[in-house]
Design an enzyme around this catalytic site. Structure first.
Site, short mmCIF file in Angstrom:
data_model
loop_
_atom_site.label_atom_id
_atom_site.label_comp_id
_atom_site.label_asym_id
_atom_site.label_seq_id
_atom_site.Cartn_x
_atom_site.Cartn_y
_atom_site.Cartn_z
CE LYS A 663 -5.91 2.89 10.64
NZ LYS A 663 -5.56 1.56 11.19
N GLY A 666 -5.19 2.99 -1.56
CA GLY A 666 -4.76 2.88 -2.95
C GLY A 666 -3.68 1.85 -3.21
CD GLU A 667 0.74 3.74 -2.79
OE1 GLU A 667 1.89 3.68 -3.23
OE2 GLU A 667 0.34 4.65 -2.03
#
Length: 706
Positions: A663, A666-667
């Site tokens: 999915k 990183g954020e």
């Protein structure tokens, strides 16, 4: 007796150190400003000292006479570029990157010249000596709540969505919350500054750059300079952080201009101070939340409106009202994103753009609503779990948010928490705990990849990915190894070269997901060919993939990662100091390819949430239009002493529509983190903080206004 061979263990899902880790810690890995070139010249940008006006003259003659100076480029002599196009990301280019095209100055720190010299020291000395005369005009940098020129902007969907009769549902609600929340201007300053070297080689333009997507930069530069895309190559092998800031910027364009004029390699590196006006930032926001609920906490009305700012030359929206469109449903559901143009630099993407500031307001408001309803904050969220997208009506590809809260509550020790604020103490310190939900979209974009079976039995992967510190290179190695049914040590992954073909950027938490799809497709086809007896010639056997058709065939769904954030704080009522004592994040973020680097990504995002909650704040001087303390001494971030033990984990949550189950992570780590901390500060003190950061002076004075 023969022993059956042991089953091969999958590489995906097992911890693996970075494949380039040794190169990075030994200095073997070269970053953009470290690669040597013969006859290299150095460019130094000169920025405007006024916030609005016109350039009357540039006194370049004295500077051209200084030692080593080769050129001074400005609006009177620089090559012309074309800005009449729509870029790779579907938006027009930011004119800030199209340097030296006119005499207008739209903000303080606008590029007005480039001084090029034989050494960096000569270029800097000459740039500081360059005299530029301006015709100054009045400027406006005041970001007010009710700015008369604010207007709605469509971004990732309509700017304004109004479903249901909001006022009627608010009037019928048993509990109503109406509050405003603000977040300040924030800056991403990656460890590696923005740097680019441009040179012409045999009629082909080559740029060695630090960016988040070489195809992105190559595409934009080809359009700006009206070049055949095949005549331009961008390389970006190692990148020391980006966070959304490393797209097409003034330094790359200036380097290309200077290399074209001088016909020698030219390197331009931004200074830290220059990055505060040229590298983008997160816009401040002013957000109003109106929530109406029945006595049992079921939402009847949800209104989330957000105002952010942009420059007078380019439109960029910090879509803080977007999270509400996914997180919670209501009978009346209104969201709006509005902009105001000011004489400031253009904001840009910054880790979780929209979601980070939007979640602070939304999740703080939900905590306030839970208090008004007499409900546990987790229970309120669970009661308002939507079955489908609250605005889109689309099904979720997976929504394991309640499972994240259940697991997080168990591990954090939430059960038995006294909901009353201000009752827990450790000596003179007030203790509190808080929680918040996290979410971030899980998108995919078309990409290409090539996988080669080498004659020596190893494999080479070429994909135009960018590793900005996330560990993408290692993750792709593991994905390729499993698809090829071989060990990771037999796979070499090459990235960061526009010659490798189209691939999505490192952005939107979509990079590894998009690249892995292409890598797996090529690797599986190659494995099948080898299994059918294909021979490997001396030059190797290569299979290429393109996921454009497969990505385009995805069924419409709401695809997101979710998470639950927990924080405990200690507040000193005598000094106003807030210390985060511990944090826990539990995430449902698809299949985790490499637990080692994934944990680092989650912790990094949550650490940034501490900075967002307690430290980060860029303040503008209304007189000059610039910042107070535009450097890393004056801009405060969380230091090691500010960061407590942070625990992260995840639940099983593979995406059934993704070939690897990814999915993107990183954020999401920053989303909801600031709200969890702010909610914990309320629990400790009994005072709500709706304005970030929660500075000591605000803690000391907050009780007077409560």
């Amino acid at each position: 007796m023969t022993t059956a061979p042991a089953a091969r263990r999958n590489s995906v899902g097992t911890a693996h150190t970075r494949v380039e880790g040794r190169d990075k810690v030994t200095g073997t890995a070269r970053y953009a400003a470290e690669i040597p070139f013969d006859e290299l010249a150095h460019g130094w940008l000169v920025l405007s000292t006024v916030a609005r006006g016109r350039i009357r003259s540039v006194e370049d003659a004295p500077v051209l006479a200084m030692p080593g100076v080769a050129a001074v480029l400005h609006h009177g002599n620089a090559p012309r570029v074309d800005t009449d196009y729509v870029g790779l990301l579907g938006v027009p280019p930011d004119p800030t990157a199209a340097v030296f095209q006119h005499d207008r100055v739209p903000h303080l720190g606008w590029p007005v010249a480039l001084v090029v010299a034989d050494t960096s020291e000569q270029a800097r000395e000459a740039a500081e000596a360059l005299v530029v005369h301006y015709e100054q005009e009045p400027h406006d940098v005041d970001f007010a709540a009710e700015h008369p020129d604010a207007y709605p902007v469509d971004n990732h969907g309509p700017a304004v969505i109004e479903n249901g009769d909001l006022e009627a549902e608010l009037a019928a609600s048993d509990v109503v919350l109406d509050a405003e929340y603000t977040t300040p201007e924030e800056h991403h300053n990656p460890m590696e500054p923005h740097a680019a070297t441009a040179l012409w080689d045999g009629g082909r333009l080559e740029i060695v750059d630090s960016n988040q997507g070489t195809m992105w930069v190559a595409s934009e530069l080809a359009k700006l300079f009206s070049l055949d895309p095949a005549s331009l190559r961008v390389r970006s092998e190692h990148v020391g952080g980006g966070f959304g800031s490393k797209g097409v910027r003034a330094h790359q364009v200036a380097a290309v201009m200077a290399a074209t004029v001088l016909q020698r390699p030219v390197r331009v590196v931004m200074t830290r101070r220059q990055m505060f006006s040229l590298a983008g930032y997160r816009s401040p926001t002013r957000q109003r939340l109106r929530l109406g609920a029945d006595a049992d906490g079921r939402l009847r009305a949800l209104e989330h409106s957000s105002l952010s700012l942009t420059s007078t030359v380019h439109e960029f929206m910090e879509s803080a009202a977007l999270p509400a469109r996914t997180m919670y449903g209501a009978d009346a559901h209104h969201t709006a994103n509005r902009l105001v143009r000011l004489d400031v630099p253009t904001p840009t993407w910054m880790r979780a753009p929209g979601e980070a500031p939007g979640s602070f307001a939304l999740e703080s408001a939900f905590d306030e609503l839970a208090e008004k309803c007499g409900l546990d904050p987790i229970e309120l969220r669970v009661r308002n779990e939507p079955e489908r997208g609250p605005v889109s009506g689309l099904p979720f590809s997976g929504r394991n948010l309640p499972a994240c809260f259940r697991e997080g509550a168990r591990r954090f020790g939430w059960e038995g928490r006294d909901p009353r604020p201000g009752v827990r103490r450790d000596g003179r310190l007030l203790l509190g705990t808080g929680t918040a939900a996290a979410f971030f979209p899980a998108g995919s974009a078309p990409s290409t990849a090539a996988v080669t079976a080498e004659a020596d039995g190893t494999f080479t992967v070429r994909v135009n990915a960018t590793d900005i510190g996330t560990g993408a290179r290692t993750a792709l190695t593991l994905v390729a190894a499993d698809a090829l049914e071989t060990a990771p040590e037999r796979v070499r992954v090459h990235i960061g070269d526009s010659d490798f073909g189209p691939a999505f950027i490192a952005g939107g938490s979509m990079g590894t997901r998009s690249w892995a799809w292409a890598v797996k497709a090529a690797a599986e086809e190659l494995r099948e060919r080898l299994a059918l007896g294909a021979t490997v010639p001396p030059e190797g056997l290569t299979v290429r993939s393109d996921t454009t058709e497969a990505v385009g065939a995805l069924a419409p769904k709401e695809r997101h990662s979710f998470g639950a954030q927990f924080a405990e704080v200690a507040v000193d009522p005598a000094t106003g100091e807030v210390r985060v004592r511990r944090m826990l994040g539990i995430f449902a973020a698809g299949r985790i390819v490499n637990p080692l680097t994934a944990r680092g990504q989650f912790i990094g995002g949550m650490t940034w949430g501490i900075s967002m909650a307690l430290h980060e704040e860029a303040v503008r001087d209304h007189g000059t239009g610039g910042h107070y303390g535009a450097d890393l001494a004056g801009y405060h971030v969380a230091a090691h002493a500010d960061v407590p033990p942070i625990e992260v984990d995840w639940i099983d949550d593979p995406d059934p529509d993704d070939p690897v189950g990814i999915k993107g992570i990183g954020e999401i780590g920053i989303v909801g983190a600031a709200a969890a901390i702010a909610n914990a500060v309320w629990h400790a003190t009994g005072v709500r903080h709706r304005h970030l950061p929660i500075r000591p002076d605000r803690v000391l004075t907050a009780g007077r206004h409560a």
